[in-house]
Design a protein around this motif. Sequence first.
Motif, mmCIF file in Angstrom:
data_model
loop_
_atom_site.group_PDB
_atom_site.id
_atom_site.type_symbol
_atom_site.label_atom_id
_atom_site.label_comp_id
_atom_site.label_asym_id
_atom_site.label_seq_id
_atom_site.Cartn_x
_atom_site.Cartn_y
_atom_site.Cartn_z
ATOM 1 N N SER A 84 33.197 46.101 37.901
ATOM 2 C CA SER A 84 32.970 47.230 38.801
ATOM 3 C C SER A 84 33.070 46.748 40.247
ATOM 4 O O SER A 84 33.091 45.552 40.519
ATOM 5 N N ASP A 85 33.133 47.680 41.181
ATOM 6 C CA ASP A 85 33.284 47.328 42.591
ATOM 7 C C ASP A 85 31.922 46.986 43.188
ATOM 8 O O ASP A 85 31.058 47.851 43.309
ATOM 9 N N ALA A 86 31.729 45.716 43.564
ATOM 10 C CA ALA A 86 30.431 45.281 44.076
ATOM 11 C C ALA A 86 30.162 45.783 45.488
ATOM 12 O O ALA A 86 29.009 45.991 45.866
ATOM 13 N N ILE A 87 31.214 45.982 46.300
ATOM 14 C CA ILE A 87 31.050 46.384 47.698
ATOM 15 C C ILE A 87 32.054 47.486 48.001
ATOM 16 O O ILE A 87 33.265 47.282 47.882
ATOM 17 N N ASP A 88 31.567 48.655 48.393
ATOM 18 C CA ASP A 88 32.407 49.832 48.623
ATOM 19 C C ASP A 88 32.638 50.010 50.118
ATOM 20 O O ASP A 88 31.711 50.299 50.874
ATOM 21 N N ASN A 89 33.885 49.856 50.556
ATOM 22 C CA ASN A 89 34.216 49.971 51.974
ATOM 23 C C ASN A 89 33.837 51.321 52.549
ATOM 24 O O ASN A 89 33.356 51.415 53.679
ATOM 25 N N SER A 141 38.056 41.417 48.985
ATOM 26 C CA SER A 141 39.397 41.884 49.347
ATOM 27 C C SER A 141 39.425 42.353 50.804
ATOM 28 O O SER A 141 38.406 42.758 51.366
ATOM 29 N N PHE A 142 40.625 42.320 51.410
ATOM 30 C CA PHE A 142 40.754 42.817 52.782
ATOM 31 C C PHE A 142 42.223 43.084 53.128
ATOM 32 O O PHE A 142 43.135 42.473 52.579
ATOM 33 N N ASP A 143 42.421 44.035 54.045
ATOM 34 C CA ASP A 143 43.731 44.332 54.627
ATOM 35 C C ASP A 143 43.675 44.002 56.117
ATOM 36 O O ASP A 143 42.616 44.130 56.752
ATOM 37 N N VAL A 144 44.811 43.617 56.682
ATOM 38 C CA VAL A 144 44.877 43.209 58.085
ATOM 39 C C VAL A 144 45.850 44.122 58.839
ATOM 40 O O VAL A 144 46.993 44.316 58.402
ATOM 41 N N TYR A 145 45.367 44.663 59.966
ATOM 42 C CA TYR A 145 46.183 45.538 60.804
ATOM 43 C C TYR A 145 46.094 45.082 62.255
ATOM 44 O O TYR A 145 45.332 44.178 62.604
ATOM 45 N N THR A 203 52.081 45.267 55.184
ATOM 46 C CA THR A 203 50.692 44.941 54.893
ATOM 47 C C THR A 203 50.539 44.741 53.392
ATOM 48 O O THR A 203 51.409 45.113 52.601
ATOM 49 N N GLY A 204 49.454 44.170 53.014
ATOM 50 C CA GLY A 204 49.151 43.940 51.604
ATOM 51 C C GLY A 204 47.758 43.367 51.507
ATOM 52 O O GLY A 204 47.282 42.688 52.424
ATOM 53 N N ALA A 229 36.644 44.682 51.868
ATOM 54 C CA ALA A 229 36.192 45.353 50.634
ATOM 55 C C ALA A 229 37.014 46.595 50.328
ATOM 56 O O ALA A 229 36.476 47.645 49.998
ATOM 57 N N VAL A 230 38.345 46.462 50.422
ATOM 58 C CA VAL A 230 39.224 47.616 50.217
ATOM 59 C C VAL A 230 39.629 47.786 48.753
ATOM 60 O O VAL A 230 40.121 48.849 48.357
ATOM 61 N N ASP A 231 39.444 46.752 47.935
ATOM 62 C CA ASP A 231 39.825 46.817 46.528
ATOM 63 C C ASP A 231 38.575 46.583 45.680
ATOM 64 O O ASP A 231 37.450 46.722 46.171
ATOM 65 N N THR A 232 38.736 46.192 44.425
ATOM 66 C CA THR A 232 37.592 45.901 43.563
ATOM 67 C C THR A 232 37.062 44.511 43.887
ATOM 68 O O THR A 232 37.732 43.511 43.644
ATOM 69 N N ASP A 233 35.874 44.469 44.466
ATOM 70 C CA ASP A 233 35.255 43.208 44.878
ATOM 71 C C ASP A 233 34.228 42.763 43.845
ATOM 72 O O ASP A 233 33.570 43.595 43.211
#
Length: 238
Positions: A90-95, A138-142, A187-188, A227-231
């Motif tokens: 499950s997702d431990a941290i919800d963005n 997880s993280f995304d960079v902009y 991005t990814g 925390a953009v994906d399932t952490d």
Amino acid sequence: MKKFYICFLLLLTVKVIAQTSGVGIGIANPQQKLHLANSVGTVRIEGLDKNHNGYNGGLVRPANVTYPLYVDGNGVLTLKMDPYTNSDGSDAIDNSLLPATNLELLAGDTDGKAETTFYTYNIVVTRPIVLEIKYNISFDVYNNSTLTLINDGGARRISTFYTVDSGTRRYGPASKCYFNNATEGVTGTLYNSSTTYIPLAVGSHAIKFKAEVSTATPSIATYVKLAVDTDAVFMRFY
């Protein structure tokens, strides 16, 4: 009658010795409450075998595969592991629920660094322990908060770690370097993972998960969504 008393005294003596020295199987002078001699063999508990315990995978895996044995708070032996916390898929941290998971470094910042605390676990321990922590963030960079893609050719380092209480020591550090000079920008999702073991004294403790973004100085604009994906977060006491 005399033989009866002699037998009674012998039984009483054996009982007293067993109570004070322990019980020995295959050994005359037990060194523990229960002492199995080397020639006797090991202990077999059918309640833990593959036919009687769902946590023993012997029915679906080779019979010679072994499994860790644990002791619960009542001293009962078990194959079931009960960690302090385990996201277990499950997702431990919800963005979306944690605005602090968005980290921004402004252009021209003199030290080229920005940091945030994006999640905190508050735990209480009643004895000195060693705490195992595994995480995958997880993280995304902009380029900025409008989620403009990066195409300036500058490199960014995104680090994750955690601190304990008010301390500044970084535990479980992990980093990724983001670089992109494509004309349109791409991005990814990236991921940082780490496993650590730390000692904790009796009392209340705050385990603070943090992130830092850094660039060359003066800094170039960077916006990180954490925390953009399932952490995943796993914690266990020893």
